[in-house]
Design a protein around this motif. Structure first.
Motif, PDB file in Angstrom:
ATOM      1  N   GLY A 102      44.816  35.178  38.009  1.00  0.00           N
ATOM      2  CA  GLY A 102      43.700  34.000  38.216  1.00  0.00           C
ATOM      3  C   GLY A 102      42.409  34.831  37.768  1.00  0.00           C
ATOM      4  N   ALA A 103      41.206  33.928  37.745  1.00  0.00           N
ATOM      5  CA  ALA A 103      39.933  34.200  37.458  1.00  0.00           C
ATOM      6  C   ALA A 103      38.724  33.852  38.390  1.00  0.00           C
ATOM      7  CB  ALA A 103      39.508  33.933  36.037  1.00  0.00           C
ATOM      8  N   PHE A 104      37.976  34.395  38.571  1.00  0.00           N
ATOM      9  CA  PHE A 104      36.887  34.138  39.570  1.00  0.00           C
ATOM     10  C   PHE A 104      35.599  33.896  38.498  1.00  0.00           C
ATOM     11  CE2 PHE A 104      38.557  36.593  43.146  1.00  0.00           C
ATOM     12  CZ  PHE A 104      39.094  35.653  43.732  1.00  0.00           C
ATOM     13  N   PRO A 105      34.538  32.976  38.744  1.00  0.00           N
ATOM     14  CA  PRO A 105      34.780  31.912  39.642  1.00  0.00           C
ATOM     15  C   PRO A 105      35.872  30.924  38.953  1.00  0.00           C
ATOM     16  CG  PRO A 105      32.724  31.723  38.277  1.00  0.00           C
ATOM     17  CD  PRO A 105      33.249  32.980  37.864  1.00  0.00           C
ATOM     18  N   ASP A 106      35.937  30.993  37.249  1.00  0.00           N
ATOM     19  CA  ASP A 106      37.009  29.935  36.841  1.00  0.00           C
ATOM     20  C   ASP A 106      37.316  30.616  35.628  1.00  0.00           C
ATOM     21  OD1 ASP A 106      35.458  28.499  34.919  1.00  0.00           O
ATOM     22  OD2 ASP A 106      34.238  28.075  36.357  1.00  0.00           O
ATOM     23  N   PRO A 107      38.386  30.196  35.058  1.00  0.00           N
ATOM     24  CA  PRO A 107      39.059  30.639  33.829  1.00  0.00           C
ATOM     25  C   PRO A 107      37.958  30.394  32.707  1.00  0.00           C
ATOM     26  CG  PRO A 107      40.843  29.473  34.938  1.00  0.00           C
ATOM     27  CD  PRO A 107      39.584  29.138  35.917  1.00  0.00           C
ATOM     28  N   GLY A 108      37.434  29.237  32.475  1.00  0.00           N
ATOM     29  CA  GLY A 108      36.236  28.948  31.736  1.00  0.00           C
ATOM     30  C   GLY A 108      35.050  29.964  31.426  1.00  0.00           C
ATOM     31  N   GLU A 109      34.797  30.365  32.605  1.00  0.00           N
ATOM     32  CA  GLU A 109      33.591  31.237  32.625  1.00  0.00           C
ATOM     33  C   GLU A 109      33.784  32.275  33.686  1.00  0.00           C
ATOM     34  OE1 GLU A 109      29.732  29.643  33.030  1.00  0.00           O
ATOM     35  OE2 GLU A 109      30.039  28.087  31.317  1.00  0.00           O
ATOM     36  N   ALA A 110      34.815  33.186  33.331  1.00  0.00           N
ATOM     37  CA  ALA A 110      35.433  34.381  34.203  1.00  0.00           C
ATOM     38  C   ALA A 110      34.629  35.533  34.255  1.00  0.00           C
ATOM     39  CB  ALA A 110      36.895  34.596  33.784  1.00  0.00           C
ATOM     40  N   ARG A 111      34.339  35.934  35.481  1.00  0.00           N
ATOM     41  CA  ARG A 111      33.579  37.348  35.532  1.00  0.00           C
ATOM     42  C   ARG A 111      34.622  38.345  36.194  1.00  0.00           C
ATOM     43  NH1 ARG A 111      28.426  37.652  34.867  1.00  0.00           N
ATOM     44  NH2 ARG A 111      27.028  36.355  34.950  1.00  0.00           N
ATOM     45  N   VAL A 112      35.712  37.925  36.759  1.00  0.00           N
ATOM     46  CA  VAL A 112      36.672  38.661  37.219  1.00  0.00           C
ATOM     47  C   VAL A 112      38.193  38.036  36.867  1.00  0.00           C
ATOM     48  CG1 VAL A 112      37.771  39.615  39.352  1.00  0.00           C
ATOM     49  CG2 VAL A 112      35.269  39.335  39.150  1.00  0.00           C
ATOM     50  N   LEU A 113      39.020  39.113  36.179  1.00  0.00           N
ATOM     51  CA  LEU A 113      40.308  38.615  36.452  1.00  0.00           C
ATOM     52  C   LEU A 113      41.327  39.471  37.261  1.00  0.00           C
ATOM     53  CD1 LEU A 113      40.801  39.555  32.454  1.00  0.00           C
ATOM     54  CD2 LEU A 113      40.403  37.260  33.641  1.00  0.00           C
TER      55      LEU A 113
END
Length: 190
Positions: free
Chosen positions: A82-93
């Motif tokens: 997953g990704a934070f905060p979301d896959p479209g604008e990810a800061r963390v994988l």
């Protein structure tokens, strides 16, 4: 000191994860966009303690011992991403953590955050999502859909989480300006 309470994956799981990630890192990720977490730094945070005063550490360790005596080990595995905060604008994988008895880790996180707070330690209050950080974006958020598609096939062996650690984090003190983590105490679950 900056610290966190976390589970550390065993060496065999770390090796599995490294074997899974290596070809994907090379094929998919522009190194200028992502900084991948080093193997020895991977952990599953249960409670983040941004300011643990050293004189409160002993009380926190004692409270953790009492919690560990009442707690049972759990079976875990890494499944998907997953990704934070979301896959479209990810800061963390991140790698998702699967538990056969859903909610065990959430209850551990709640209990450990509560006992830290009762010990006088400031606890970060963000919502708990069981995960293991794989990479952080460098600079601005990045679109990560293509990475998540490749990482979503992650499926490690199951392991038994039998220890929880209190870890000190010193930002910028590790190789290449990464954090340096030092285990300060380990609680063994009964």
């Amino acid at each position: 000191m900056r610290a966190f309470i976390a589970l550390l994956p065993p060496a065999a799981i770390t090796e599995e994860l490294d074997g899974f990630l290596e070809p994907r890192q090379e094929a998919l990720a522009d190194r200028a966009q992502w900084r991948w977490t080093r193997s020895e730094q991977r952990h599953l945070t249960l409670a983040f303690l941004p300011e643990l005063e050293e004189w409160r550490e002993e009380e926190l360790i004692a409270a953790g011992e009492a919690w560990a005596e009442r707690s049972r080990p759990v079976q875990l595995a890494l499944r998907g991403a997953g990704a934070f905060p979301d896959p479209g604008e990810a800061r963390v994988l991140w790698a998702a953590v699967a538990e056969p008895d859903p909610g065990s880790l959430a209850s551990w996180a709640m209990a450990l955050r509560s006992l830290a707070s009762r010990s006088g330690v400031r606890v970060d209050g963000t919502r708990f999502t069981p995960h293991l950080t794989l990479a952080r974006s460098i600079g601005r958020p990045q679109a990560a859909g293509h990475l998540l598609q490749a990482l979503d096939t992650l499926h490690t062996s199951t392991w038994r989480a039998e220890e929880v650690c209190l870890i000190r984090s010193e930002l910028g003190q590790g190789p290449g300006g990464t954090p340096r983590y030092t285990v300060r105490h380990t609680w063994s679950l009964s």
